[in-house]
Design an enzyme around this catalytic site. Structure first.
Site, PDB file in Angstrom:
ATOM      1  N   GLY A 436       0.795  -1.236   0.000  1.00 55.32           N
ATOM      2  CA  GLY A 436       0.000   0.000   0.000  1.00 55.32           C
ATOM      3  C   GLY A 436       0.816   1.269   0.000  1.00 55.32           C
ATOM      4  CD  GLU A 488      -1.465   3.073   2.408  1.00 54.06           C
ATOM      5  OE1 GLU A 488      -1.070   3.343   3.552  1.00 54.06           O
ATOM      6  OE2 GLU A 488      -1.804   1.916   2.056  1.00 54.06           O
ATOM      7  NE  ARG A 519       7.050   4.136  17.123  1.00 54.11           N
ATOM      8  CZ  ARG A 519       6.699   4.688  15.993  1.00 54.11           C
ATOM      9  NH1 ARG A 519       7.592   5.278  15.231  1.00 54.11           N
ATOM     10  NH2 ARG A 519       5.453   4.653  15.602  1.00 54.11           N
ATOM     11  CB  CYS A 520       5.643   8.543  22.531  1.00 59.45           C
ATOM     12  SG  CYS A 520       6.845   8.680  23.847  1.00 59.45           S
ATOM     13  CD  GLU A 609      -0.847  -4.612  18.192  1.00 61.08           C
ATOM     14  OE1 GLU A 609      -0.083  -4.225  17.316  1.00 61.08           O
ATOM     15  OE2 GLU A 609      -1.241  -3.897  19.134  1.00 61.08           O
ATOM     16  CB  CYS A 647       1.992  -6.484  10.582  1.00 58.81           C
ATOM     17  SG  CYS A 647       1.640  -5.102   9.534  1.00 58.81           S
ATOM     18  CG  HIS A 698      10.301  -4.733   9.049  1.00 60.82           C
ATOM     19  ND1 HIS A 698       9.804  -5.806   8.339  1.00 60.82           N
ATOM     20  CD2 HIS A 698       9.231  -4.116   9.601  1.00 60.82           C
ATOM     21  CE1 HIS A 698       8.476  -5.842   8.488  1.00 60.82           C
ATOM     22  NE2 HIS A 698       8.120  -4.827   9.240  1.00 60.82           N
TER      23      HIS A 698
HETATM   24  N1  GLN Z   1      -1.431  -0.365   3.790  1.00 61.71           N
HETATM   25  C1  GLN Z   1      -0.572  -0.095   4.883  1.00 61.71           C
HETATM   26  C2  GLN Z   1       0.796   0.360   4.382  1.00 61.71           C
HETATM   27  O1  GLN Z   1       1.243  -0.123   3.404  1.00 61.71           O
HETATM   28  C3  GLN Z   1      -0.390  -1.310   5.737  1.00 61.71           C
HETATM   29  C4  GLN Z   1       0.601  -1.099   6.831  1.00 61.71           C
HETATM   30  C5  GLN Z   1       0.564  -2.131   7.902  1.00 61.71           C
HETATM   31  O2  GLN Z   1      -0.126  -3.106   7.808  1.00 61.71           O
HETATM   32  N2  GLN Z   1       1.299  -1.927   8.963  1.00 61.71           N
HETATM   33  O3  GLN Z   1       1.438   1.185   4.959  1.00 61.71           O
HETATM   34 ZN    ZN Z   2       2.295  -4.957   7.547  1.00 67.65          ZN
END
Ligand code: GLN
Ligand code: ZN
Length: 759
Positions: A436, A488, A519-520, A609, A647, A698
């Site tokens: 995305g 996005e 980090r906050c 989560e 994720c 990452h």
């Molecule tokens: N569509 C979101 C992106 O690409 C998905 C991010 C995510 O799942 N953490 O940033």
């Molecule tokens: Zn993701």
């Protein structure tokens, strides 16, 4: 008056995030460690004073940390992984947290069901541990110099082991015999500090379902800890759920008190007579440390009433339900908030006053309150009352829609849908796409900021976003990706973007909560019924689609993720709030499809989560979470393809639930964990199509064609090519274009080459 007000722990990042700022400046080599220490000690002082001024009796030391308390505990025990062993002091400490040249950082994971992340200690049977108690002892003395006698917070040995991992593959609990002597030494040193010292030992591991083997550690461990010194009073603290199996055992150990969460673990109420008989003090967690809402004091008093039917008042201490680390710092800096809404809120500093007020009222007869107490109680009642009727909260049309709502499922079966979709959408096997987002450059961040601050006009802002979308589309076409995204650029954050457009959501200026290290996050909060006044994404996605003949994927964040990354109102069950969000999103799905968008992705990054800590509560969560994902996509017609993204890669326990969400395609994060974990999809004969991430976004590393090919071949061993999508393992917004471009070009090349080989 009794000494009966208690705070489990206090936030440490600072009311203006001072700790974050100084740490980041130190890491950037812009200041010395001395300066970090100076700020740290100022913060500690200020935080103690806040609590003292509020009249709190039990104030903690060692709840402060420069990074994380689990890391501090590992550091205290000398549990330092070999790869860091040539480092020392603060360099070592921060290297363990953040990595150092060749030595990768230690893993980080979620602290129970909160959004706080701790460093996972790495242990091994041949480790040699050695105690370093200086931080703990010094912090106690620091507070003492301020005239404050603190209780000392420690992470308990059983929880420490339970949350650690054995790098030599054994069971972490086996190491209890190695670390217990160090905890004993620690208590010996603590005992020297004062005539009497109170130690709060956190054992939240017991709010999960534990094997008997783990429960059986309690008695020998705590008997040995309690025998160290008569000067020490031990409080064992649990939170976030009930800990009944452990409570039964703890009452038979010589500990002084037991801290329980009566808000998130109502079942703790079943243990009252057991506790009463034991004569131990009960630290009653009755002020919510997990939310931002003012406590309804009358309700709290009712809850306490229930407790005092069994346990005498003198045996009870009034406490936050958990550390206040999980709430923002103070309302003091919320200058822009609607005063009606602000009046419903309470952050950590304000919660101190609530604890104190409840404790004071509790210790008296309700008819015997002084004027100040009466006044405070009345103000609190008025705030609660105003919530019951406020038109900001209650929206009759939303409630009616929820009541009449019927569309829970897509009309056609997956088999029918996918057959038609493949005909219409005409994508090949191993179809390529991305998750995305594309890189969030400084320019687009600035454009968003400038627009927010009214420094550029709406037209200027939109033009900038459109230019970025144009670039994203052009690049994807050039590189040969098949299903495109718009990138996005207009989204600051995948939840906040939607929250800002939904009615019923509020935002803070300073509601920061520590997520990990420096980090906050500043979660938006849901105070009222949720609805969607107007479409949220249609213009952007339609614009992007108008720029290409290829398929443009529409991007939404799913209801469960929006819920799990927000503070949620406490006057309605989460399941109902989630359903409201789902219905609002379903309108968006329908609008996208009406605008000609053929594939819509509904991200559920935080689905996992939200899982409860106790197994017997999982079913309930899964039921409404799946329901609401399905509601959000239910309007999708047979030929509209629904994707979702998650994720993570561990699906073993929840694979059937994921399948039940009934998305046509799911993309997941397998790149880092290898495809061992994918076997589950094959094992259960998972029906739908899958896009396991083929490279790790990452890290800045650019994967080679060879490497991606190898990964795809591995995937083909577990999944048939007809079901396999090829994509990176998450959104690309945190990466740079220089990394993203070659990586995606290589990904497409790898797919082409594999397709040739297959034909
Ligand atoms: N569509 C979101 C992106 O690409 C998905 C991010 C995510 O799942 N953490 O940033
Ligand atoms: Zn993701």
């Amino acid at each position: 008056m009794l000494n009966n007000s208690y705070v489990v722990g206090f936030p440490r990042i600072g009311e203006q995030r001072e700790l974050k700022k100084i740490l980041e400046s130190f890491w950037a080599k812009k200041c010395s460690f001395k300066e970090v220490q100076k700020i740290a000690s100022e913060l500690k002082k200020r935080h103690w004073l806040y609590q003292k001024d509020a009249g709190i009796h039990f104030i903690s030391s060692n709840d402060f940390s420069l990074y994380d308390n689990m890391l501090d505990t590992a550091f205290m025990l000398g549990a330092v992984p070999k790869r860091f062993q040539n480092l020392q002091k603060e360099e070592l400490y921060f290297a363990m947290a953040r990595g150092h040249e060749e030595a990768t950082a230690m893993e980080m994971t979620k602290w129970f069901n909160t959004n706080y992340h701790y460093i996972v200690p790495e242990l091994s049977a041949d480790d040699i541990y050695k105690l370093n108690a200086s931080k703990i002892l010094e912090e106690y003395k620091e507070a003492k110099e301020q005239g404050i006698t603190t209780k000392i917070n420690l992470i308990g040995p059983i929880t420490f082991l339970g949350l650690s991992k054995r790098i030599d593959k054994g069971d972490p609990y086996e190491l209890i015999g190695k670390i217990l002597p160090l905890y004993k030494q620690l208590l010996q040193q603590i005992a020297q500090l004062d005539k009497e010292v109170i130690v709060q030992i956190d054992e939240p591991i017991f709010v999960k379902d534990n094997e008997t083997k783990v429960l059986s550690l309690i008695k020998p461990t705590y008997e040995r800890l309690c025998e160290v010194s008569e000067n020490i009073k031990i409080i064992v603290s649990t939170y976030f759920e009930h800990s009944n199996e452990a409570t039964k055992i703890f009452v038979d150990t010589p500990i002084w008190a037991l801290g329980l969460d009566f808000l998130h673990g109502k079942e703790n109420l079943h243990m009252l007579s057991t506790i009463e008989e034991s004569g131990k003090k009960l630290i009653a967690g009755v002020i919510d440390g997990r939310n931002i809402w003012k406590n309804n004091i009358n309700k709290t008093l009712q809850l306490l009433n229930q407790i005092t039917k069994v346990i005498p008042k003198e045996q009870i201490i009034i406490s936050s339900s958990c550390s206040l680390l999980h709430t923002p710092f103070t309302l003091k800096y919320e200058e822009k908030m609607n005063p009606e809404i602000k009046n419903w809120l309470s952050y950590a500093v304000e919660k101190l006053d609530e604890i104190k007020l409840v404790a004071d009222i509790f210790s008296k007869d309700l008819n015997n309150l002084n004027q100040k107490e009466q006044k405070l109680l009345q103000v609190n009642q008025e705030a609660s009352e105003s919530k019951k009727t406020s038109s900001l909260i209650h929206d009759a049309s939303v409630q009616k829609r929820i009541k009449d709502f019927k569309l829970f499922n897509r009309t056609d079966s997956y088999e029918k849908r996918i057959k038609l979709q493949k005909e219409i959408l005409k994508y090949e096997d191993l179809a390529t796409t991305t998750i995305g987002s594309f890189p969030q450059t400084n320019e687009i961040r600035k454009a968003r900021r400038d627009f927010k601050n009214k420094e550029i006009s709406k037209e200027q802002y939109e033009q900038k976003m459109k230019n970025y979308i144009d670039e994203c589309v052009a690049f994807q076409e050039e590189c040969g990706i098949e299903v495109l995204v718009h990138g996005e650029p207009e989204r600051n954050d995948m939840v906040e973007y939607f929250a800002e457009q939904l009615k019923g959501y509020g935002f803070s200026q300073n509601g920061w909560v520590q997520s990990y290290g420096s980090r906050c996050v500043k979660p938006p909060f849901i105070f009222g019924d949720i609805s969607r006044p107007q479409p949220m994404t249609i213009d952007w996605i339609s614009y992007a689609q108008s720029k290409t003949k290829k398929i443009m994927k529409g991007m939404l964040t799913g209801p469960v993720t929006i819920l799990n990354w927000s503070f949620v109102r406490d006057d309605k069950p989460r399941s109902e709030v989630s359903k409201q969000i789902a219905i609002a999103l379903s309108d968006e799905v329908d609008d996208l499809q009406k605008a000609g968008i053929k594939i819509i992705q509904v991200d559920e990054a935080a689905f996992k989560e939200g899982y409860p800590l106790r197994d017997n509560k999982i079913n309930e969560y899964e039921t409404w979470a799946v329901r609401d994902f399905k509601i959000s996509v239910a309007p999708a017609l047979i030929h509209t393809q629904i994707h979702t993204h998650m994720c993570y890669s561990e699906f073993n326990d929840i694979i059937k639930t994921i399948e039940a969400m009934d998305a046509d395609v799911i993309s997941i994060e397998t790149a880092r964990s290898g495809n061992e974990l994918l076997k589950i999809f094959k094992q259960i004969g998972y029906k739908q199509e899958i896009g396991p991430g083929v490279y790790d976004i990452h890290s800045p590393r650019i994967p080679s064609v060879m490497e991606i090919k190898k990964q795809i071949k591995l995937l083909l061993k577990v999944l048939p090519k007809e079901k396999l999508w090829i994509n990176p393992d998450c959104g690309l917004k945190t990466r740079k274009w220089e990394e993203v471009k070659p990586s995606l070009i290589n990904m497409v090349k790898a797919v082409k080459s594999i397709r040739e080989e297959l034909n």
